[in-house]
Write a protein that holds these residues in place. Structure first.
Motif, PDB file in Angstrom:
ATOM      1  N   ASN A  71       0.798  -1.238   0.000  1.00 42.02           N
ATOM      2  CA  ASN A  71       0.000   0.000   0.000  1.00 42.02           C
ATOM      3  C   ASN A  71       0.828   1.284   0.000  1.00 42.02           C
ATOM      4  N   LYS A  72       2.012   1.241  -0.615  1.00 43.83           N
ATOM      5  CA  LYS A  72       2.845   2.426  -0.814  1.00 43.83           C
ATOM      6  C   LYS A  72       3.278   2.455  -2.274  1.00 43.83           C
ATOM      7  N   TRP A  73       3.460   3.646  -2.823  1.00 42.46           N
ATOM      8  CA  TRP A  73       3.915   3.817  -4.213  1.00 42.46           C
ATOM      9  C   TRP A  73       5.438   3.896  -4.242  1.00 42.46           C
ATOM     10  N   TYR A  74       6.050   3.283  -5.261  1.00 40.16           N
ATOM     11  CA  TYR A  74       7.505   3.297  -5.429  1.00 40.16           C
ATOM     12  C   TYR A  74       7.843   3.595  -6.884  1.00 40.16           C
ATOM     13  N   HIS A  75       8.742   4.552  -7.089  1.00 40.41           N
ATOM     14  CA  HIS A  75       9.309   4.818  -8.411  1.00 40.41           C
ATOM     15  C   HIS A  75      10.619   4.034  -8.465  1.00 40.41           C
ATOM     16  N   THR A  76      10.742   3.109  -9.394  1.00 38.74           N
ATOM     17  CA  THR A  76      11.926   2.256  -9.456  1.00 38.74           C
ATOM     18  C   THR A  76      12.663   2.449 -10.775  1.00 38.74           C
ATOM     19  N   ASN A  77      13.982   2.493 -10.689  1.00 40.80           N
ATOM     20  CA  ASN A  77      14.802   2.578 -11.890  1.00 40.80           C
ATOM     21  C   ASN A  77      15.010   1.165 -12.413  1.00 40.80           C
ATOM     22  N   THR A  78      14.190   0.771 -13.340  1.00 39.94           N
ATOM     23  CA  THR A  78      14.286  -0.573 -13.903  1.00 39.94           C
ATOM     24  C   THR A  78      14.987  -0.574 -15.262  1.00 39.94           C
ATOM     25  N   THR A  79      15.665   0.544 -15.591  1.00 39.33           N
ATOM     26  CA  THR A  79      16.459   0.589 -16.819  1.00 39.33           C
ATOM     27  C   THR A  79      17.847  -0.002 -16.587  1.00 39.33           C
ATOM     28  N   VAL A  80      18.129  -0.383 -15.345  1.00 38.04           N
ATOM     29  CA  VAL A  80      19.369  -1.078 -14.992  1.00 38.04           C
ATOM     30  C   VAL A  80      19.011  -2.526 -14.654  1.00 38.04           C
ATOM     31  N   LYS A  81      20.014  -3.383 -14.536  1.00 40.89           N
ATOM     32  CA  LYS A  81      19.770  -4.794 -14.242  1.00 40.89           C
ATOM     33  C   LYS A  81      19.020  -4.949 -12.920  1.00 40.89           C
ATOM     34  N   HIS A  82      17.967  -5.780 -12.948  1.00 39.90           N
ATOM     35  CA  HIS A  82      17.147  -6.002 -11.755  1.00 39.90           C
ATOM     36  C   HIS A  82      16.356  -7.305 -11.876  1.00 39.90           C
ATOM     37  N   THR A  83      15.772  -7.717 -10.771  1.00 39.84           N
ATOM     38  CA  THR A  83      14.901  -8.885 -10.730  1.00 39.84           C
ATOM     39  C   THR A  83      13.902  -8.722  -9.606  1.00 39.84           C
ATOM     40  N   ALA A  84      12.895  -9.550  -9.590  1.00 41.96           N
ATOM     41  CA  ALA A  84      11.940  -9.624  -8.479  1.00 41.96           C
ATOM     42  C   ALA A  84      11.923 -11.067  -7.994  1.00 41.96           C
ATOM     43  N   VAL A  85      11.898 -11.217  -6.673  1.00 42.49           N
ATOM     44  CA  VAL A  85      11.952 -12.533  -6.042  1.00 42.49           C
ATOM     45  C   VAL A  85      10.745 -12.695  -5.125  1.00 42.49           C
ATOM     46  N   ASN A  86      10.096 -13.841  -5.217  1.00 43.91           N
ATOM     47  CA  ASN A  86       9.079 -14.203  -4.241  1.00 43.91           C
ATOM     48  C   ASN A  86       9.526 -15.516  -3.614  1.00 43.91           C
TER      49      ASN A  86
END
Length: 72
Positions: free
Chosen positions: A39-54
């Motif tokens: 329930n919070k907004w985030y601006h993320t720099n995803t133009t660089v290498k990244h991943t999401a983990v669950n």
């Protein structure tokens, strides 16, 4: 649950709004590990290498929007 996206770059930055998240859910942007709180907004720099983990046993759910570049 128990998944990880590939290590990649996007064409634009992204805005994330975690609707459902829990311990074990995180984004890794370059070498920084972030847990995006629910329930919070985030601006993320995803133009660089990244991943999401669950790494949890529950579903995570994010609303994600591309930040479009303005052309002049």
């Amino acid at each position: 649950p128990k998944t990880c996206l590939s290590w990649h770059k996007d064409d634009t930055n992204r805005i994330h709004y975690p609707i459902k998240t829990q311990e074990g859910c995180m984004m890794i942007i370059q070498d920084e590990v972030k847990h995006l709180e629910q329930n919070k907004w985030y601006h993320t720099n995803t133009t660089v290498k990244h991943t999401a983990v669950n790494a949890s046993k529950e579903t995570r759910l994010h609303l994600v929007a591309c930040v479009l570049k303005e052309h002049t």
